[in-house]
Write a protein that holds these residues in place. Structure first.
Motif, mmCIF file in Angstrom:
data_model
loop_
_atom_site.group_PDB
_atom_site.id
_atom_site.type_symbol
_atom_site.label_atom_id
_atom_site.label_comp_id
_atom_site.label_asym_id
_atom_site.label_seq_id
_atom_site.Cartn_x
_atom_site.Cartn_y
_atom_site.Cartn_z
ATOM 1 N N CYS A 20 0.802 -1.222 0.000
ATOM 2 C CA CYS A 20 0.000 0.000 0.000
ATOM 3 C C CYS A 20 0.834 1.271 0.000
ATOM 4 O O CYS A 20 0.364 2.308 -0.420
ATOM 5 N N THR A 21 2.041 1.215 0.504
ATOM 6 C CA THR A 21 2.879 2.402 0.530
ATOM 7 C C THR A 21 4.131 2.124 -0.284
ATOM 8 O O THR A 21 4.929 1.274 0.082
ATOM 9 N N ALA A 22 4.269 2.864 -1.366
ATOM 10 C CA ALA A 22 5.403 2.667 -2.256
ATOM 11 C C ALA A 22 6.443 3.746 -2.002
ATOM 12 O O ALA A 22 6.143 4.924 -2.162
ATOM 13 N N PRO A 23 7.638 3.360 -1.576
ATOM 14 C CA PRO A 23 8.658 4.383 -1.387
ATOM 15 C C PRO A 23 9.177 4.869 -2.738
ATOM 16 O O PRO A 23 9.208 4.123 -3.712
ATOM 17 N N THR A 24 9.539 6.127 -2.791
ATOM 18 C CA THR A 24 10.180 6.634 -3.991
ATOM 19 C C THR A 24 11.674 6.590 -3.740
ATOM 20 O O THR A 24 12.136 6.700 -2.611
ATOM 21 N N LEU A 25 12.413 6.458 -4.792
ATOM 22 C CA LEU A 25 13.845 6.292 -4.632
ATOM 23 C C LEU A 25 14.590 7.608 -4.481
ATOM 24 O O LEU A 25 15.566 7.684 -3.763
ATOM 25 N N THR A 26 14.133 8.610 -5.151
ATOM 26 C CA THR A 26 14.855 9.875 -5.116
ATOM 27 C C THR A 26 13.902 11.034 -4.848
ATOM 28 O O THR A 26 12.694 10.927 -5.026
ATOM 29 N N GLU A 27 14.492 12.137 -4.472
ATOM 30 C CA GLU A 27 13.726 13.349 -4.236
ATOM 31 C C GLU A 27 13.067 13.842 -5.521
ATOM 32 O O GLU A 27 11.914 14.273 -5.517
ATOM 33 N N SER A 85 -0.274 6.817 -1.341
ATOM 34 C CA SER A 85 0.460 5.554 -1.294
ATOM 35 C C SER A 85 1.946 5.710 -1.574
ATOM 36 O O SER A 85 2.703 4.760 -1.425
ATOM 37 N N VAL A 86 2.358 6.905 -1.976
ATOM 38 C CA VAL A 86 3.770 7.127 -2.295
ATOM 39 C C VAL A 86 4.452 7.751 -1.083
ATOM 40 O O VAL A 86 4.068 8.826 -0.623
ATOM 41 N N GLN A 87 5.444 7.068 -0.586
ATOM 42 C CA GLN A 87 6.164 7.518 0.609
ATOM 43 C C GLN A 87 7.261 8.498 0.221
ATOM 44 O O GLN A 87 8.045 8.225 -0.686
ATOM 45 N N PRO A 88 7.337 9.637 0.908
ATOM 46 C CA PRO A 88 8.431 10.571 0.621
ATOM 47 C C PRO A 88 9.777 9.921 0.945
ATOM 48 O O PRO A 88 9.880 9.159 1.910
ATOM 49 N N ASN A 90 12.427 11.305 2.098
ATOM 50 C CA ASN A 90 13.099 11.873 3.268
ATOM 51 C C ASN A 90 12.113 12.721 4.069
ATOM 52 O O ASN A 90 11.047 13.085 3.582
ATOM 53 N N ALA A 91 12.523 13.032 5.277
ATOM 54 C CA ALA A 91 11.643 13.779 6.182
ATOM 55 C C ALA A 91 11.364 15.193 5.681
ATOM 56 O O ALA A 91 10.323 15.766 5.987
ATOM 57 N N ALA A 92 12.267 15.737 4.893
ATOM 58 C CA ALA A 92 12.079 17.097 4.389
ATOM 59 C C ALA A 92 10.838 17.201 3.497
ATOM 60 O O ALA A 92 10.214 18.255 3.432
ATOM 61 N N LEU A 93 10.470 16.123 2.837
ATOM 62 C CA LEU A 93 9.308 16.142 1.938
ATOM 63 C C LEU A 93 8.016 15.690 2.625
ATOM 64 O O LEU A 93 6.953 15.722 2.008
ATOM 65 N N ASP A 94 8.116 15.307 3.890
ATOM 66 C CA ASP A 94 6.905 14.928 4.624
ATOM 67 C C ASP A 94 5.913 16.076 4.689
ATOM 68 O O ASP A 94 4.700 15.872 4.584
ATOM 69 N N GLU A 95 6.408 17.293 4.869
ATOM 70 C CA GLU A 95 5.526 18.462 4.965
ATOM 71 C C GLU A 95 4.774 18.693 3.654
ATOM 72 O O GLU A 95 3.596 19.030 3.657
ATOM 73 N N VAL A 96 5.464 18.497 2.535
ATOM 74 C CA VAL A 96 4.817 18.647 1.226
ATOM 75 C C VAL A 96 3.713 17.608 1.087
ATOM 76 O O VAL A 96 2.599 17.929 0.646
ATOM 77 N N ARG A 97 4.005 16.388 1.471
ATOM 78 C CA ARG A 97 3.005 15.311 1.401
ATOM 79 C C ARG A 97 1.779 15.679 2.227
ATOM 80 O O ARG A 97 0.643 15.576 1.752
ATOM 81 N N THR A 98 2.013 16.123 3.448
ATOM 82 C CA THR A 98 0.909 16.505 4.331
ATOM 83 C C THR A 98 0.094 17.649 3.740
ATOM 84 O O THR A 98 -1.142 17.617 3.742
#
Length: 148
Positions: A20-27, A85-88, A90-98
């Motif tokens: 259900c959660t797909a990590p992305t490889l790069t920023e 379903s796409v996991q950021p 890094n933590a820096a992109l968590d805010e964008v996701r939210t």
């Protein structure tokens, strides 16, 4: 035999949940996911705005317009689900996701309310229910431009 069935069911559930959660490889890949989610969402929002405006302006039949609005609600729900379903990476992109998920959720809620009001034959109320959706569209568009 029952324990084997339970084990298989558990393994299937774990495999499904992990998919259900797909990590992305790069920023840069994640930023592309942001843009790829926002573009169809903005299109959906604008379709809803246009549909309701034209429904009121030209006194259009509500059943076909309900189908359009319902389809757009489904579309933005699919966009939201796919992006969620796409996991950021890094933590820096968590805010964008939210931020993106919050805006998509607000738009989805307003579109759902518009659909409900339209089905009740209350075109004016449907239009009122999307009062803030233009701001949501603009905010999403600004985020997309930042990451394009």
């Amino acid at each position: 035999m029952r324990s084997q069935v339970k084990l298989v069911a558990l393994l299937i559930a774990v495999a499904f949940a992990s998919a259900c959660t797909a990590p992305t490889l790069t920023e840069s890949q994640y930023k592309a996911s942001v843009v790829n989610a926002i573009e169809p969402a903005v299109s959906t929002i604008e379709t809803v705005r246009l549909t309701l405006a034209q429904t009121e302006r030209h006194n259009l039949f509500l059943n076909p317009m309900d189908i359009v609005i319902g389809g757009q609600e489904d579309s933005i729900g699919a966009v939201t689900g796919t992006f969620a379903s796409v996991q950021p990476p890094n933590a820096a992109l968590d805010e964008v996701r939210t931020q993106v998920l919050d805006l998509l959720g607000q738009a989805e809620d307003q579109i759902a309310e518009a659909r409900i009001q339209l089905r009740r034959g209350r075109v004016g109320e449907a239009i009122k229910s999307i009062d803030g959706i233009e701001d949501i569209s603009k905010a999403l568009d600004e985020i997309a431009k930042r990451y394009s």
